[in-house]
Enzyme design. Structure first.
Site, PDB file in Angstrom:
ATOM      1  N   THR A 244      -5.366  -1.341   7.142  1.00  0.00           N
ATOM      2  CA  THR A 244      -5.507  -2.790   7.201  1.00  0.00           C
ATOM      3  C   THR A 244      -6.841  -3.184   7.817  1.00  0.00           C
ATOM      4  OG1 THR A 244      -4.372  -2.799   9.345  1.00  0.00           O
ATOM      5  CG2 THR A 244      -3.017  -3.155   7.394  1.00  0.00           C
TER       6      THR A 244
ATOM      7  N   LYS B  18       0.832  -1.213   0.000  1.00  0.00           N
ATOM      8  CA  LYS B  18       0.000   0.000   0.000  1.00  0.00           C
ATOM      9  C   LYS B  18       0.861   1.255   0.000  1.00  0.00           C
ATOM     10  CE  LYS B  18      -2.307  -1.471   3.628  1.00  0.00           C
ATOM     11  NZ  LYS B  18      -1.885  -2.915   3.638  1.00  0.00           N
ATOM     12  N   THR B  19       1.898   1.265   0.814  1.00  0.00           N
ATOM     13  CA  THR B  19       2.804   2.422   0.841  1.00  0.00           C
ATOM     14  C   THR B  19       3.527   2.569  -0.496  1.00  0.00           C
ATOM     15  OG1 THR B  19       3.139   2.163   3.232  1.00  0.00           O
ATOM     16  CG2 THR B  19       4.769   3.467   2.016  1.00  0.00           C
TER      17      THR B  19
ATOM     18  N   ASP C 125      -0.893   6.753   6.386  1.00  0.00           N
ATOM     19  CA  ASP C 125      -0.885   5.320   6.666  1.00  0.00           C
ATOM     20  C   ASP C 125      -1.685   5.050   7.946  1.00  0.00           C
ATOM     21  OD1 ASP C 125      -0.305   2.688   6.277  1.00  0.00           O
ATOM     22  OD2 ASP C 125       1.743   2.791   7.052  1.00  0.00           O
TER      23      ASP C 125
ATOM     24  N   ARG D 107       6.283  -8.320   1.610  1.00  0.00           N
ATOM     25  CA  ARG D 107       7.177  -7.924   2.710  1.00  0.00           C
ATOM     26  C   ARG D 107       7.865  -9.144   3.308  1.00  0.00           C
ATOM     27  NH1 ARG D 107       4.128  -4.506   6.833  1.00  0.00           N
ATOM     28  NH2 ARG D 107       4.268  -3.003   5.128  1.00  0.00           N
TER      29      ARG D 107
END
Length: 341
Positions: free
Chosen positions: A161, A67-68, A112, A220
């Site tokens: 999230t 997302k980032t 975020d 990740r």
């Protein structure tokens, strides 16, 4: 001979610069998330044609899916600066005002964990998102008055999230809602190969496939396992991540073929050995594992359920036949079937 991937151009140089190169800066560099990329690419092109700020975007989905990274890609494709903050940091309206008044025209503001933003700050954000104005109160009591500060048109990108924790008024102010999904093993393999090439890590194709299949569909985690495999290769091998090296490195981390770690297996083994496979209440399961119920429910259970190893029933948690087989145990007979005979 196994196919290997390396790029001598990035063997030396500043570590920070190499790490920065891993993050894609264009849609074409991103692997996976095709639906989200298509929709966002269209929105970016339309904003360029209109020469105006892009609609506000909400990116949601499990952690570690990019997302980032997507927010940075959007800003780069728009050709503007990105200003990054997070929900918990914005405690007061003054914190938000300082950021908004420093935005240039069409800039991207990335927040975020937006679901953790203070509700008072969130309400001040409504007018900024809709009308590009910021309402502030001057003085207090009988002499109090409202003053509107005009803002440059900007694009806000929120990431969360926990979409369900976002208030309805906030959700409706986003023009685009895009969910990022888990990656297929082939996509993760391409991500691992790309990261290894940029970091100057020599890795065999089979090793990249092993890492990809044990990364829980999460980019990740794939990056973390690549780093640990590199450490093992440099300390215990000749510096090349082969399939054998990757398997041994991940075995030291307790990661098995399905991507389960030691705690995942311990949870399933406790459920099967101590509670006959369930169903058992989360409270009892947490007590048996000496683990908080929230941790079990939010950290460990989602992947086990996704893999079909665990189910949530009205009576509690229950292990599936697939969990028995994965742990090398014999599944119990289906009582409903045995009654027929």
């Amino acid at each position: 001979m196994d196919e290997r991937f390396t790029d001598p151009e990035f063997q030396d140089g500043d570590e920070f610069e190499r790490d920065q190169r891993i993050r894609p800066i264009r849609f074409d560099d991103m692997v996976g998330q095709e639906k989200a990329k298509t929709n966002l690419r269209i929105a970016v092109e339309a904003a360029h044609h209109r020469n105006e700020a892009m609609d506000h975007i909400l990116l949601h989905g499990p952690p570690g899916l990019g997302k980032t990274t997507m927010a940075y890609v959007i800003a780069h494709e728009l050709g503007v600066e990105i200003h990054v903050t997070s929900g918990p940091v914005l405690e007061r309206p003054a914190d938000l005002a300082g950021i908004l008044t420093n935005l240039n025209e069409r800039d991207v503001l990335f927040i975020d964990e937006i679901h953790r933003m203070n509700r008072v700050v969130e309400e001040h954000l409504y007018s900024a998102m809709e009308d590009f104005t910021l309402d502030i109160m001057i003085d207090s009591g009988p002499s109090a008055r409202s003053y509107q500060i005009p803002l440059e048109p900007f694009t806000m990108v929120g990431a969360t999230t926990r979409l369900g924790l976002l208030t309805a008024p906030m959700r409706t102010r986003f023009g685009l809602l895009e969910r990022l999904d888990f990656y297929a093993p082939e996509e993760l393999q391409a991500i691992v190969v790309r990261a290894a090439r940029i970091l100057g890590i020599e890795i065999e194709k089979d090793a990249a496939r092993v890492i990809a299949h044990r990364s829980r569909g999460t980019a990740r985690i794939a990056g973390r396992q690549l780093s640990r495999s590199r450490d093992y290769a440099q300390a215990r091998a000749d510096g090349v991540i082969t399939e054998e090296v990757a398997v041994k490195a991940l075995a030291l981390l307790g990661v098995d073929k399905k991507g389960l770690d030691e705690m995942d297996r311990r949870l399933l083994e406790t459920l099967i050995d101590k509670f006959d496979g369930g169903p058992v209440g989360l409270n009892n399961l947490g007590a048996a594992l000496s683990e908080e119920m929230d941790t079990l429910e939010e950290v460990y259970e989602p992947y086990l359920i996704q893999e079909g190893l665990l189910v949530r029933t009205p009576r509690g948690r229950q292990a599936t036949a697939r969990a028995y087989l994965h742990l090398g145990k014999t599944p119990p007979e289906d009582e409903s079937q045995s009654r027929l005979f």
